[in-house]
Design an enzyme around this catalytic site. Sequence first.
Site, mmCIF file in Angstrom:
data_model
loop_
_atom_site.group_PDB
_atom_site.id
_atom_site.type_symbol
_atom_site.label_atom_id
_atom_site.label_comp_id
_atom_site.label_asym_id
_atom_site.label_seq_id
_atom_site.Cartn_x
_atom_site.Cartn_y
_atom_site.Cartn_z
ATOM 1 N N ARG A 1 0.852 -1.232 0.107
ATOM 2 C CA ARG A 1 -0.017 0.042 -0.179
ATOM 3 C C ARG A 1 0.849 1.262 -0.059
ATOM 4 O O ARG A 1 1.150 1.696 1.093
ATOM 5 C CB ARG A 1 -0.647 -0.139 1.261
ATOM 6 C CG ARG A 1 -1.908 -1.189 1.332
ATOM 7 C CD ARG A 1 -2.867 -1.193 2.479
ATOM 8 N NE ARG A 1 -2.112 -1.333 3.655
ATOM 9 C CZ ARG A 1 -2.558 -1.316 4.789
ATOM 10 N NH1 ARG A 1 -4.114 -1.320 4.963
ATOM 11 N NH2 ARG A 1 -2.221 -1.563 6.125
ATOM 12 N N ASP B 1 7.529 -6.304 2.777
ATOM 13 C CA ASP B 1 7.545 -7.592 2.704
ATOM 14 C C ASP B 1 7.096 -7.780 1.277
ATOM 15 O O ASP B 1 6.049 -7.554 0.772
ATOM 16 C CB ASP B 1 6.234 -8.192 3.548
ATOM 17 C CG ASP B 1 6.165 -9.784 3.430
ATOM 18 O OD1 ASP B 1 7.258 -10.336 3.164
ATOM 19 O OD2 ASP B 1 5.255 -10.365 3.365
ATOM 20 N N HIS C 1 7.175 -11.938 8.271
ATOM 21 C CA HIS C 1 7.900 -10.839 7.819
ATOM 22 C C HIS C 1 8.206 -9.998 9.304
ATOM 23 O O HIS C 1 9.521 -9.678 9.395
ATOM 24 C CB HIS C 1 6.753 -9.788 7.235
ATOM 25 C CG HIS C 1 7.219 -8.317 6.883
ATOM 26 N ND1 HIS C 1 6.711 -7.187 6.690
ATOM 27 C CD2 HIS C 1 8.771 -7.883 6.801
ATOM 28 C CE1 HIS C 1 7.439 -6.408 6.538
ATOM 29 N NE2 HIS C 1 8.890 -6.615 6.441
ATOM 30 N N ASP D 1 1.998 0.408 8.330
ATOM 31 C CA ASP D 1 1.847 1.330 7.107
ATOM 32 C C ASP D 1 0.640 1.999 6.998
ATOM 33 O O ASP D 1 0.318 2.775 5.859
ATOM 34 C CB ASP D 1 2.172 0.645 5.727
ATOM 35 C CG ASP D 1 1.137 -0.307 5.446
ATOM 36 O OD1 ASP D 1 0.448 -0.663 6.294
ATOM 37 O OD2 ASP D 1 1.318 -0.937 4.351
ATOM 38 N N ASP D 2 -0.087 1.925 7.898
ATOM 39 C CA ASP D 2 -1.445 2.784 7.828
ATOM 40 C C ASP D 2 -1.761 3.255 9.519
ATOM 41 O O ASP D 2 -2.809 3.478 9.888
ATOM 42 C CB ASP D 2 -2.688 1.749 7.576
ATOM 43 C CG ASP D 2 -2.690 0.694 8.765
ATOM 44 O OD1 ASP D 2 -1.897 0.558 9.359
ATOM 45 O OD2 ASP D 2 -3.626 -0.154 8.511
ATOM 46 N N ASP E 1 0.008 -11.760 16.614
ATOM 47 C CA ASP E 1 -0.591 -10.830 17.762
ATOM 48 C C ASP E 1 -1.522 -11.698 18.859
ATOM 49 O O ASP E 1 -1.366 -11.428 19.931
ATOM 50 C CB ASP E 1 -1.182 -9.881 17.202
ATOM 51 C CG ASP E 1 -2.207 -10.090 16.153
ATOM 52 O OD1 ASP E 1 -2.478 -11.192 15.737
ATOM 53 O OD2 ASP E 1 -3.062 -9.383 15.792
ATOM 54 N N SER F 1 -6.332 -6.305 7.880
ATOM 55 C CA SER F 1 -6.730 -7.465 8.982
ATOM 56 C C SER F 1 -8.015 -7.009 9.752
ATOM 57 O O SER F 1 -8.741 -7.474 10.292
ATOM 58 C CB SER F 1 -5.934 -8.392 9.669
ATOM 59 O OG SER F 1 -5.236 -7.478 10.611
#
Length: 442
Positions: free
Chosen positions: A113, A142, A186, A208-209, A285, A316
């Site tokens: 993204r 990744d 990753h 990245d968000d 997680d 996710s």
Amino acid sequence: MANVACDYRFLLLVAAVAFIYIQMRLFSTQSKYADRLAAAVEAEDHCTSQTRLLIDQISLQQERILALEEQRKRREEECGQLRDLVEELETKGLQRLTDKVPVAAVVIMACSRADYLERTIKSVLKYQSPVAMKYPVFVSQDGSHPDVKSKALSYDQLTYMQHLDSEPVQTESPGELIAYYKIASHYKWALDELFYKRNFSRVIILEDDMEIAPDFFDYFEAAAALLDKDKSIMAVSSWNDNGQKQFVHDPYALYRSDFFPGLGWMLARSIWDELSPKWPKAYWDDWLRLKENHKGRQFIRPEVCRTYNFGEHGSSLGQFFKQYLEPIKMNDVQVDWKSMDLSYLMEDKFMKFFANILEKAKSIEGTDVVLKAYNIDGDVRIQYTNQFDFELIARQFGIFEEWKDGIPRTAYKGVVVFRFQTSRRVFLVGPNSLNQLGIEGA
């Protein structure tokens, strides 16, 4: 007649001789006294002279003593000024040295993204630039999406890393998404790279968000000291799962939690040494939230989030975005964390601190707990009996209902705390929470 005259003359002679003898004796005595007087006068003059000389010497010594005292004072003032100068130089030198030692590496985990990544990088660099030496930034990609690589390489202020894994992914159950396996792989590769190859002592993991708050780096620097001192802290997070606008109030408030929050978190190398060898193939997680993995250790989290997750698409967490992520309140207050005393978060102090707040809260119960809580000015606590009961109450307030391995999100000793409408705190209290906190029968 002649004999009388002769006797008279003899007597006169004797008298004359006696007189002369007496005069001589008197003269001799006077001479001795005169000599003694002269000697005494001379001695007195000498004594006076010596006294004056001694007085002059004393006066001279006093003048020298005064001069030396003035010189000593000047020297002390000069030494004091030199000490202050040396301390200032040492402080500046130590500060410069400290500034050159990284607090933590910051890694942005990316995949495909590019537009999201650019927004995250801009947010990070906006607040990282003044403390760049303390927080070197990395982008770890990744895969080989060209736009992501190109975007990352366009910034000179960061270091680009690329994880390429050509091995085919074997899922453990039919129908599982391969993405969860790739993400876990990753993460392990990136953290191994930063801890072991680049030798950082701490790493802050972003995705990245995400955007970060103005005090993001100061917060983590203060938390790093806690992480080093208290080995019962497993990680420090910038995230509160119940950090929506209506549930937060105090930007200074921090808590311990038994639930791993993720979404902008800092990990120390000593913990990674433990986790890396047994890192899971997928769902890292959820794996980290298992009690067997955090072994009674806890996490530090803020009341008001220091990150904001804007990733509505391609994440996710997309299913939760509208309800839980979009309404998140990201801190906009510049908190001076360096002046804050965070010792209350140490394991031996926090339980007493938290129990004291909880004990003062008014206990309420019944089916209309939301209305009752709204009508009470102060803090309230509501007892739940099991997971189903908790979910029912959480749904009424609108907070996260989810549990992992018997722990509700954000919970500490089974207690979930959030603000409700105002500064009022609501405590959802587990069946054994009061006992764990030492306030049985409160």
